[in-house]
Design an enzyme around this catalytic site. Structure first.
Site, mmCIF file in Angstrom:
data_model
loop_
_atom_site.group_PDB
_atom_site.id
_atom_site.type_symbol
_atom_site.label_atom_id
_atom_site.label_comp_id
_atom_site.label_asym_id
_atom_site.label_seq_id
_atom_site.Cartn_x
_atom_site.Cartn_y
_atom_site.Cartn_z
ATOM 1 C CB CYS A 1 5.278 30.329 -17.424
ATOM 2 S SG CYS A 1 5.608 31.853 -16.546
ATOM 3 C CD GLU A 2 3.624 23.928 -18.771
ATOM 4 O OE1 GLU A 2 2.606 23.441 -19.299
ATOM 5 O OE2 GLU A 2 4.765 23.521 -18.968
ATOM 6 N N PRO B 1 0.825 -1.212 0.000
ATOM 7 C CG PRO B 1 0.213 -0.831 2.225
ATOM 8 C CD PRO B 1 0.928 -1.817 1.337
ATOM 9 N N GLY B 2 0.375 2.289 -0.663
ATOM 10 C CA GLY B 2 1.056 3.590 -0.633
ATOM 11 C C GLY B 2 0.082 4.670 -0.216
#
Ligand code: PLP
Length: 410
Positions: free
Chosen positions: A343-344, A276-277
């Site tokens: 800047c996207e 599990p994470g």
């Protein structure tokens, strides 16, 4: 239960007002709750206690912070790793090599060799050739590598395409139809102790049915492999359980998951490994940010915050939802887009979201960023990697400094 609650109107991590952390450490900052991590680990272990022989290896990719790994090692978790870097993190955090599972579709020869030298407990093979290379490396060292064969069960986990791993067109595992003959060949190699099979069909799974279908296919494979004379002693069931990112998201309970596993695996007579994470670390962290501007927009204002997609990539990668909450709200609401400074146009956390009213300078958090948050951070736009703070009761410590390559610094 949540470990990020309001006290006297101010959002706290356990006993620490988040505003105190912002003052001491600055923003943006990833904040983790030790109690939340311990509680999630304890609940996972308790749910699985209905199963006879289990081991849990935390998926380091979800949160590779050394302090987090150390804490989870203290909860008897091993580690599931996918790179040499993750291996060094896990070992450095005090996780025994024998409790480490090495997953990953593209392990280099160097990584395999280093892992053998370190005594890693289990290699999850992704293709036959990898098994041959690993066997040769092990033989050259006078060792035998303990391995399982990762199988692609061709089951759609019903999650986002980019975190779906168990469909036949995905790059992971070997086709389940090819597994028996491949297992026969690999099991003959000196240098390899092939002890079972592994699977992992995806992440943020919100339904147990695909997992159950995949596990059942693996159960049939185990019967088939035993009929061919193989002593199957271990099955690695991967990770994947989802968490509620929205207040009203419905995800499987740990008890329901454990009951399903108990039902499907009742006749398997193997050690079960879990990886599990998200379900352990996800709800144990928030990303705190400060509002730089509230900028007028065409249809609604843009709340420009100092966190960006380099700190939390999930929204731009997976259109993921993270709850946004002011640290000290004034009770008013607003509808806004929330964006970072990168800047996207994709550097947007939320569009047309009904949120606490915030003004320039206010603090706020994105919730549920403890998994795949800081772990996926980058320094895009020459931005520093944000610091990470671990809160325990009414104390906190910086467990990862703000990191800025020297040439970016002012
Ligand atoms: N195991 C493997 C092989 C994975 O690829 C992943 C994540 O994608 C995990 C475990 C952890 O998954 P999760 O965080 O969804 O539990």
């Amino acid at each position: 239960m949540t470990y990020f609650d309001r006290r006297d109107g101010v959002l706290c991590a356990e006993g620490v007002p988040l505003s105190a952390i912002a003052e001491a450490v600055g923003t943006p900052v990833h904040v983790y709750s030790a109690a939340a991590l311990r509680d999630a680990a304890r609940r996972f272990t308790a749910a699985l206690s209905i199963l006879p022989r289990t081991r849990t290896a935390f998926a380091v990719k979800a949160n590779p912070n050394s302090a987090v790994l150390h804490l989870l090692a203290g909860c008897c978790f091993g580690a599931d790793i996918v790179s040499g870097g993750e291996m060094r993190r896990a070992l450095g955090a005090g996780i025994a090599a024998s409790d480490i599972v090495f997953s990953g579709v593209g392990k280099t020869d160097r990584e395999l060799a280093d892992a053998l030298d370190a005594g890693i407990g289990q290699f999850n093979l992704e293709l036959e050739e990898e098994g041959r290379v690993l066997a040769a490396l092990a033989q050259a060292r006078g060792k035998r590598a303990v391995a399982v064969l990762r199988v692609n069960p061709d089951v759609d986990g019903g999650t986002h395409a980019k975190i779906s791993t168990g469909r036949r067109e995905n790059k992971f595992g070997v086709a389940i139809a090819d597994a028996p003959a491949m297992y026969d060949r690999l099991s003959r190699l000196d240098g390899l102790d092939l002890v079972g099979v592994a699977l992992h069909i995806g992440s943020q799974l919100h339904d147990l049915a695909p997992l159950e279908a995949a596990y059942e296919r693996i159960g049939s494979l185990v019967i088939d492999l035993r009929a061919r004379g193989h002593g199957i002693t271990r099955v690695d069931l991967g990770g994947g359980l989802g968490i509620p990112y929205r207040v009203d998201d419905v995800v499987p309970t740990l008890d329901a998951y454990a009951a399903m596993v108990a039902k499907v695996t009742r006749d398997w007579d193997v050690d079960l490994i879990f990886e599990p994470g998200r379900v352990v670390a996800g709800l144990a962290g928030v990303l705190m940010t400060r509002v730089i501007w509230v900028k007028p927009g065409a249809d609604r204002p843009f709340v420009i915050v100092d966190a960006a997609m380099n700190d939390l990539a999930r929204p731009v990668l997976y259109d993921a939802f993270h709850r946004f909450e002011a640290v000290a709200p004034d009770g008013e609401r607003m509808v806004a887009n929330i964006a970072g400074p990168i800047c996207e146009s994709g550097d947007v956390f939320a569009l047309a979201r009904d949120i606490d009213r915030v003004r320039r300078g206010d603090l706020a958090v994105f919730h549920a960023t403890g998994a795949y948050g800081a772990a996926m951070a980058s320094s895009y736009n020459c931005r520093p990697l944000s610091p990470q703070v671990l809160v325990d009761g009414d104390q906190f410590e910086i467990v990862a400094d703000r990191f800025l390559p020297e040439e970016f610094a002012a």
